[in-house]
Design a protein around this motif. Structure first.
Motif, PDB file in Angstrom:
ATOM      1  N   ASP A 137      31.515  -9.088  30.938  1.00 15.49           N
ATOM      2  CA  ASP A 137      31.212  -7.601  30.785  1.00 15.49           C
ATOM      3  C   ASP A 137      32.441  -6.712  31.526  1.00 15.49           C
ATOM      4  O   ASP A 137      32.784  -5.708  30.964  1.00 15.49           O
ATOM      5  CB  ASP A 137      29.916  -7.188  31.214  1.00 15.49           C
ATOM      6  N   GLU A 139      35.547  -7.473  32.114  1.00 16.89           N
ATOM      7  CA  GLU A 139      36.901  -7.507  31.553  1.00 16.89           C
ATOM      8  C   GLU A 139      36.649  -6.423  30.061  1.00 16.89           C
ATOM      9  O   GLU A 139      37.576  -5.531  30.011  1.00 16.89           O
ATOM     10  CB  GLU A 139      37.023  -8.641  30.961  1.00 16.89           C
ATOM     11  N   LEU A 140      35.460  -6.384  29.559  1.00 12.69           N
ATOM     12  CA  LEU A 140      35.344  -5.656  28.577  1.00 12.69           C
ATOM     13  C   LEU A 140      35.370  -4.140  28.843  1.00 12.69           C
ATOM     14  O   LEU A 140      36.220  -3.627  28.157  1.00 12.69           O
ATOM     15  CB  LEU A 140      33.934  -5.926  27.905  1.00 12.69           C
ATOM     16  N   ASN A 143      39.052  -3.074  29.857  1.00 14.86           N
ATOM     17  CA  ASN A 143      39.708  -2.962  28.553  1.00 14.86           C
ATOM     18  C   ASN A 143      39.683  -1.971  27.996  1.00 14.86           C
ATOM     19  O   ASN A 143      40.449  -0.937  27.646  1.00 14.86           O
ATOM     20  CB  ASN A 143      39.844  -4.229  27.720  1.00 14.86           C
ATOM     21  N   VAL A 144      38.433  -1.541  27.580  1.00 11.59           N
ATOM     22  CA  VAL A 144      37.950  -0.389  26.821  1.00 11.59           C
ATOM     23  C   VAL A 144      38.488   0.924  27.652  1.00 11.59           C
ATOM     24  O   VAL A 144      39.099   1.764  26.822  1.00 11.59           O
ATOM     25  CB  VAL A 144      36.560  -0.360  26.597  1.00 11.59           C
ATOM     26  N   SER A 146      40.631   1.112  29.994  1.00 10.30           N
ATOM     27  CA  SER A 146      42.381   1.554  29.879  1.00 10.30           C
ATOM     28  C   SER A 146      42.864   1.651  28.747  1.00 10.30           C
ATOM     29  O   SER A 146      43.786   2.717  28.390  1.00 10.30           O
ATOM     30  CB  SER A 146      42.682   0.181  30.387  1.00 10.30           C
ATOM     31  N   GLY A 147      42.235   1.126  27.599  1.00 11.24           N
ATOM     32  CA  GLY A 147      42.842   1.498  26.265  1.00 11.24           C
ATOM     33  C   GLY A 147      42.441   2.962  25.949  1.00 11.24           C
ATOM     34  O   GLY A 147      43.306   3.526  25.534  1.00 11.24           O
ATOM     35  N   ILE A 174      27.687   0.159  26.638  1.00  5.47           N
ATOM     36  CA  ILE A 174      27.900  -1.156  26.757  1.00  5.47           C
ATOM     37  C   ILE A 174      27.223  -2.126  27.569  1.00  5.47           C
ATOM     38  O   ILE A 174      26.541  -1.593  28.672  1.00  5.47           O
ATOM     39  CB  ILE A 174      29.394  -1.547  27.048  1.00  5.47           C
TER      40      ILE A 174
ATOM     41  N   VAL B 144      37.370   3.796  20.434  1.00  8.72           N
ATOM     42  CA  VAL B 144      37.494   2.732  21.275  1.00  8.72           C
ATOM     43  C   VAL B 144      38.347   1.528  20.553  1.00  8.72           C
ATOM     44  O   VAL B 144      39.227   0.906  21.225  1.00  8.72           O
ATOM     45  CB  VAL B 144      36.110   2.264  21.482  1.00  8.72           C
ATOM     46  N   GLY B 147      41.876   2.633  20.527  1.00  9.33           N
ATOM     47  CA  GLY B 147      42.403   2.555  22.007  1.00  9.33           C
ATOM     48  C   GLY B 147      42.961   1.120  22.173  1.00  9.33           C
ATOM     49  O   GLY B 147      43.759   0.765  22.695  1.00  9.33           O
ATOM     50  N   LEU B 148      41.920   0.244  21.614  1.00  9.19           N
ATOM     51  CA  LEU B 148      42.004  -1.112  22.028  1.00  9.19           C
ATOM     52  C   LEU B 148      43.299  -1.959  21.354  1.00  9.19           C
ATOM     53  O   LEU B 148      44.014  -2.507  21.789  1.00  9.19           O
ATOM     54  CB  LEU B 148      40.848  -2.074  21.877  1.00  9.19           C
ATOM     55  N   GLN B 151      46.553   0.062  22.847  1.00  6.73           N
ATOM     56  CA  GLN B 151      46.997  -0.790  23.988  1.00  6.73           C
ATOM     57  C   GLN B 151      47.616  -2.190  24.189  1.00  6.73           C
ATOM     58  O   GLN B 151      48.615  -2.337  24.686  1.00  6.73           O
ATOM     59  CB  GLN B 151      45.632  -0.603  24.761  1.00  6.73           C
ATOM     60  N   PHE B 166      36.904 -10.258  20.057  1.00  7.29           N
ATOM     61  CA  PHE B 166      36.484  -9.289  21.448  1.00  7.29           C
ATOM     62  C   PHE B 166      36.235  -7.968  21.010  1.00  7.29           C
ATOM     63  O   PHE B 166      35.135  -7.319  21.405  1.00  7.29           O
ATOM     64  CB  PHE B 166      37.870  -9.569  22.313  1.00  7.29           C
ATOM     65  N   ARG B 169      32.858  -7.599  19.408  1.00  8.05           N
ATOM     66  CA  ARG B 169      31.608  -7.743  20.467  1.00  8.05           C
ATOM     67  C   ARG B 169      31.560  -6.548  21.177  1.00  8.05           C
ATOM     68  O   ARG B 169      30.404  -5.898  21.474  1.00  8.05           O
ATOM     69  CB  ARG B 169      32.059  -8.700  21.448  1.00  8.05           C
ATOM     70  N   VAL B 170      32.777  -5.814  21.446  1.00 11.91           N
ATOM     71  CA  VAL B 170      32.556  -4.405  22.283  1.00 11.91           C
ATOM     72  C   VAL B 170      31.724  -3.470  21.182  1.00 11.91           C
ATOM     73  O   VAL B 170      30.889  -2.824  21.560  1.00 11.91           O
ATOM     74  CB  VAL B 170      34.060  -3.807  22.449  1.00 11.91           C
ATOM     75  N   ARG B 173      28.043  -3.865  20.907  1.00  9.91           N
ATOM     76  CA  ARG B 173      27.407  -3.471  22.050  1.00  9.91           C
ATOM     77  C   ARG B 173      27.001  -1.962  22.217  1.00  9.91           C
ATOM     78  O   ARG B 173      26.326  -1.512  23.056  1.00  9.91           O
ATOM     79  CB  ARG B 173      27.948  -3.875  23.525  1.00  9.91           C
ATOM     80  N   ILE B 174      27.885  -1.296  21.435  1.00  8.15           N
ATOM     81  CA  ILE B 174      27.690   0.162  21.418  1.00  8.15           C
ATOM     82  C   ILE B 174      26.580   0.904  20.680  1.00  8.15           C
ATOM     83  O   ILE B 174      26.382   0.125  19.700  1.00  8.15           O
ATOM     84  CB  ILE B 174      29.027   1.015  21.215  1.00  8.15           C
TER      85      ILE B 174
END
Lengths: 174, 174, 174, 174
Positions: A137, A139-140, A143-144, A146-147, A174, B144, B147-148, B151, B166, B169-170, B173-174
């Motif tokens: 989680d 890392e997830l 990443n989000v 930062s992105g 999340i 999101v 952005g991913l 980035q 990946f 998966r993000v 979760r939202i």
DNA sequence: ACATAATCGAGACGGTACGTCAGGTCTTCCC
DNA sequence: GGGAAGACCTGACGTACCGTCTCGATTATGT
């Protein structure tokens, strides 16, 4: 055995200071190495001896500036405060960050430097706020976030409080 | 009343084709307008008459190329398939996309064009896959994902299947 | 077929004029191509497009200037008057001639140009004054006179009346 | 009172030797003081402490080399043998002599040194072969010969036997 | 038909930054 | 103080690319 005249630290600082000042005054693109040298009272060669080009120089000048957070790590800092501070600094330096990331797209060496000096350290900072999450989680989320930030920068949209709330809402889900 | 010699469409296509070929061969930064003109058998002035500069020209040359998906929209496409297609195209054109986004940081006009021709259309595409979500959530997810992806592009990391999983998966979760 | 924008003769003249003026003002060594371009209101590239370097440019600027003798050849001019005129012109242009001959020692192409545009024409002029001599003697005299003049120039000694009388005395003895 | 470490003669010889070697290898213009210092295992400062610049250094390196004739002056040497020897040496060192005379045109101090160390001594040598002539004639002959030789050098024409015969024929006529 | 007007290929032009190079001086430590 | 090493300031160099301009030639419309 280190022989010969040693590097003059004063000159190094003059160059970094002049770089900072000029970039803030006129913007990254409008500044030239020649101009930096002149303002620093240095020779152009001295710049090229120690930096491969304008990009790396500006990166150095601002990476020390961005990292002005004293990091008096008492306990684990909160994610929200970190993000706020993050955005505050990035807002100030936004034009420079955009220019550096842009320049890095044309210069692999600068790209690597940028990652090592700016992108990764900031990611690590965020990661340190998430010790209560499972590793995957973490890392997830990093990443989000930062992105979102970098995208925001590149699209020239404000990294204001509204954005922070938005980002935190995302993370909360999340 | 439009008098004078009309624009030669063949020349326009030659220029776009030459631009594409040269950028793919040598990379955005290494290509010059002079070179493009020569390859296209065109004059430099002809380029500057119709495009403001290299950035806009390359954007045109590749935005038509990126959007070659016929969009046989029967019903609402799935998010995952859209994302996969998205990443497939972006992977191919990655160096060009990076360069365009980079150049746009130094050129406000190009920045606007890039948004209108590439960034927003792709966002809309994603949005169209999310009609089953609440409006607020839609924006959140689109941001999101976008952005991913950007980035990932700017950091020069692969937009492969692993990344797609990946990202999904993000979103899940939202 | 001559296509494209034709060379601008006005620019060429501006450059030559600026070159002349600057060289006379500050001396050959102290003048730079950048400065010439600025004074001529021209771009540096325009200079390098038409001349290989400062030497050739200065040579052109002064070879047209040195040859200002109208050459209203009525009959065969006398050797003495030719030599006087010769020395008068060379005295004026002495610093430039010295510099050009010096520069030519480091630049074979300039050396060839210098011979063709300055040295040989002057030799021919002298030869034309000696039609009453045997061919072998002619070469001999021309060589001796030319040698005396150039030596004098390179040693930075005056090409005055005393020198002319000396030279004529030498020739009289041959 | 001379205190401190005395000058190291070995270093001086190393520098001169390195200078000679490098100039012969690559030509005067292509050699730099930095390079000479490196080859000699010396510091740049050591060179600038004892010579004002490259010109004077090369002059020293070659004036000792040109004058290696032991001058076992028994009686008055003949003009022709002197001239032959003269040309033989000059032919060998021609590129260096040309370069030195050229450089001297831009450097008054070097000009004076060149006269004192090379031009005048050679003239005196010639003069010494002409003790049977009247004083006025002597100067005349020396000037003519010297002029012919230097002109020949600067025009990059050979100082061979043909030239010597030509020069002697001239002198015979005077 | 003929003038008007805009396009096109070609390439010269003014401008500006670049990164390199050499010259000559200065600063360190060592002898 | 001499000497090796090498950092430093200075300033010219020649190149590259940008975007504009000026040619002659071409190709449409309007009279």
């Amino acid at each position: 055995m280190t022989s010969g005249r040693p590097r003059d630290e004063g000159v190094r600082r003059n160059i970094l200071t002049a770089t900072q000042a000029l970039v803030l005054e006129k913007g990254y693109a409008a500044v030239t190495t020649t101009e930096i040298a002149a303002r620093a009272g240095a020779g152009k060669q001295t710049i090229y001896r120690w930096w491969p080009g304008k990009g790396a120089l500006v990166l150095d000048a601002f990476s020390s500036w961005v990292e002005q957070a004293p990091r008096t790590a008492r306990r684990r800092p909160s994610l929200s405060s970190t993000l706020v501070e993050f955005c505050r600094a990035a807002t100030h330096a936004a034009p420079v960050l955009r220019a550096l990331m842009a320049e890095a797209q044309f210069d692999p060496a600068l790209h690597a430097r940028l990652l090592a000096q700016l992108v990764r350290p900031r990611g690590d900072e965020l990661r340190a706020c998430l010790t209560d999450r499972r590793a995957a989680d973490r890392e997830l989320v990093v990443n989000v976030l930062s992105g979102l930030v970098w995208q925001r920068l590149m699209l020239n949209e404000p990294l204001d409080g509204r954005f922070v709330r938005f980002a935190l809402r995302v993370v909360g889900r999340i």
